[in-house]
Write an enzyme that holds these catalytic residues in place. Structure first.
Site, PDB file in Angstrom:
ATOM      1  N   LEU A 188       0.829  -1.196   0.000  1.00 32.46           N
ATOM      2  CA  LEU A 188       0.000   0.000   0.000  1.00 32.46           C
ATOM      3  C   LEU A 188       0.865   1.248   0.000  1.00 32.46           C
ATOM      4  O   LEU A 188       1.840   1.345   0.758  1.00 32.46           O
ATOM      5  CB  LEU A 188      -0.927   0.012   1.225  1.00 32.46           C
ATOM      6  CG  LEU A 188      -1.917  -1.155   1.340  1.00 32.46           C
ATOM      7  CD1 LEU A 188      -2.885  -0.911   2.497  1.00 32.46           C
ATOM      8  CD2 LEU A 188      -2.681  -1.364   0.035  1.00 32.46           C
ATOM      9  N   GLY A 229       3.051  -5.704   7.449  1.00 34.58           N
ATOM     10  CA  GLY A 229       2.165  -4.643   7.901  1.00 34.58           C
ATOM     11  C   GLY A 229       1.202  -4.168   6.830  1.00 34.58           C
ATOM     12  O   GLY A 229      -0.017  -4.202   7.007  1.00 34.58           O
ATOM     13  N   ASP A 230       1.739  -3.702   5.710  1.00 35.63           N
ATOM     14  CA  ASP A 230       0.884  -3.263   4.594  1.00 35.63           C
ATOM     15  C   ASP A 230       1.261  -3.994   3.309  1.00 35.63           C
ATOM     16  O   ASP A 230       1.095  -3.479   2.218  1.00 35.63           O
ATOM     17  CB  ASP A 230       1.007  -1.750   4.396  1.00 35.63           C
ATOM     18  CG  ASP A 230       2.422  -1.309   4.058  1.00 35.63           C
ATOM     19  OD1 ASP A 230       3.352  -2.123   4.240  1.00 35.63           O
ATOM     20  OD2 ASP A 230       2.605  -0.168   3.599  1.00 35.63           O
ATOM     21  N   GLU A 231       1.745  -5.224   3.472  1.00 38.14           N
ATOM     22  CA  GLU A 231       2.194  -6.025   2.330  1.00 38.14           C
ATOM     23  C   GLU A 231       1.309  -7.260   2.163  1.00 38.14           C
ATOM     24  O   GLU A 231       0.951  -7.926   3.143  1.00 38.14           O
ATOM     25  CB  GLU A 231       3.639  -6.464   2.531  1.00 38.14           C
ATOM     26  CG  GLU A 231       4.628  -5.312   2.665  1.00 38.14           C
ATOM     27  CD  GLU A 231       6.004  -5.822   3.046  1.00 38.14           C
ATOM     28  OE1 GLU A 231       6.483  -6.776   2.401  1.00 38.14           O
ATOM     29  OE2 GLU A 231       6.598  -5.278   3.992  1.00 38.14           O
TER      30      GLU A 231
END
Length: 323
Positions: A188, A229-231
């Site tokens: 993201l 985390g945002d992957e």
């Protein structure tokens, strides 16, 4: 040894009866079977005549004493359980060895249950299997508990996607990645800025929205996982043509670029996508993740909302992002 009909007719235990009384023992057995939600059964192999105790009738949601026709009972087994039961049963008769099997059944009222079947064989005068007999027990609660524990172990608690451990295990279990058409990595854009400016609740909402959009965009994927985390990571299922793969990447990029509504406000979001696509007959080597990761790095270096495909010109990645 008492017959199943005798055991089936046993009632409640009278505490005043002598423990040496056969009737008392049978009633004690029947009471224990009810508490364990189980019953005994046998099948005459020459006629396929079934005999059940009351406990088995209860498991199948049938009235005790109702006529039993094996083909109708087998029809109560759901999906793969039916074929597995027949296969295991045939093997037991062929080898003369018993078995234990968990199967899913559906009662006449539509209620689905898991039962555990324990079976052994009795031989006839000719030394060939003559009867199958054993127990059937309701293990629905046990299976539901195991499913919950498995879900906790395999799923990301926030998004419900598979977690990094499952992703890594899948890659280790299939080093050649047969049946895999490629790997897509998603990161993201500017997620930290959203977390810092709007708080972790807003960040969590964006992660959940991204997970849902990826799940929909790659509905036929072999695996969709949150690996950081945002992957996120997506293992594409083969066979998958190049045109279809580009279409999936374009759809995912467009979906991830839509604003996310949080507390009455729309947050601008997007994602960088890197992919390693495998050609027809091409196996995934040990560098699959590294190659997809290099494409992701190139996408992030190109700016927001970019798609890059390993080993291909940047213009092809922009083509995928543009749809």
């Amino acid at each position: 040894m008492p017959s199943l009909a005798t055991v089936r007719g046993a009632g409640m235990v009278n505490e005043a009866e002598s423990s040496g009384d056969d009737g008392f023992a049978l009633r004690l057995h029947a009471q224990a079977a009810r508490l364990a939600r189980m019953g005994a059964w046998e099948c005459d192999l020459s006629s396929e005549r079934l005999t059940w105790t009351e406990g088995v009738y209860a498991l199948f949601g049938l009235t005790p004493g109702a006529p039993l026709r094996r083909q109708e009972i087998v029809g109560r087994y759901v999906g793969a359980s039916r074929a597995e039961l027949e296969q295991v049963r045939a093997h037991a008769i062929r080898t003369g060895r018993g078995f234990t099997l968990d199967s899913r059944i559906r009662t006449p009222r539509g209620e689905e249950r898991w039962i555990r079947i324990g079976a052994d064989l009795a031989l006839g005068p000719d030394g060939r299997p003559a009867r199958l007999f054993g127990y059937k027990q309701d293990v629905t609660a046990e299976r539901e508990t195991l499913d919950r524990l498995r879900h906790l172990a395999e799923r990301d608690t926030l998004t419900g996607l598979y977690n990094r451990a499952v992703f890594d295990a899948r890659c280790r279990a299939e080093p050649g990645q047969a049946g895999i058409a490629g790997l897509v990595l998603v990161d993201l854009d500017r997620f930290k800025a959203i977390n810092d400016s709007r708080g972790h609740a807003a960040g969590d909402a964006c992660l959940c929205a991204a997970a849902d959009r990826l799940r929909r965009a790659f509905a036929g994927a072999a695996l969709v996982a949150r690996i950081g985390g945002d992957e996120f990571a997506v293992l594409l299922r083969a066979p998958l043509g190049r045109a279809e793969a580009l279409r999936l990447l374009a759809r995912a990029s467009a979906a991830l670029g839509r604003p996310v509504l949080v507390d009455g406000a729309f947050l601008e979001v997007s994602a960088s996508i890197g992919a390693r696509l495998l050609g027809p007959g091409e196996g995934a080597g040990p560098n699959l993740f590294a190659e997809a990761d290099a494409a992701l790095y190139a996408a992030k270096a190109a700016g927001r909302n970019a798609v890059r495909i390993h080993g291909e010109a940047p213009g092809l990645g922009r083509q995928a992002a543009a749809g």
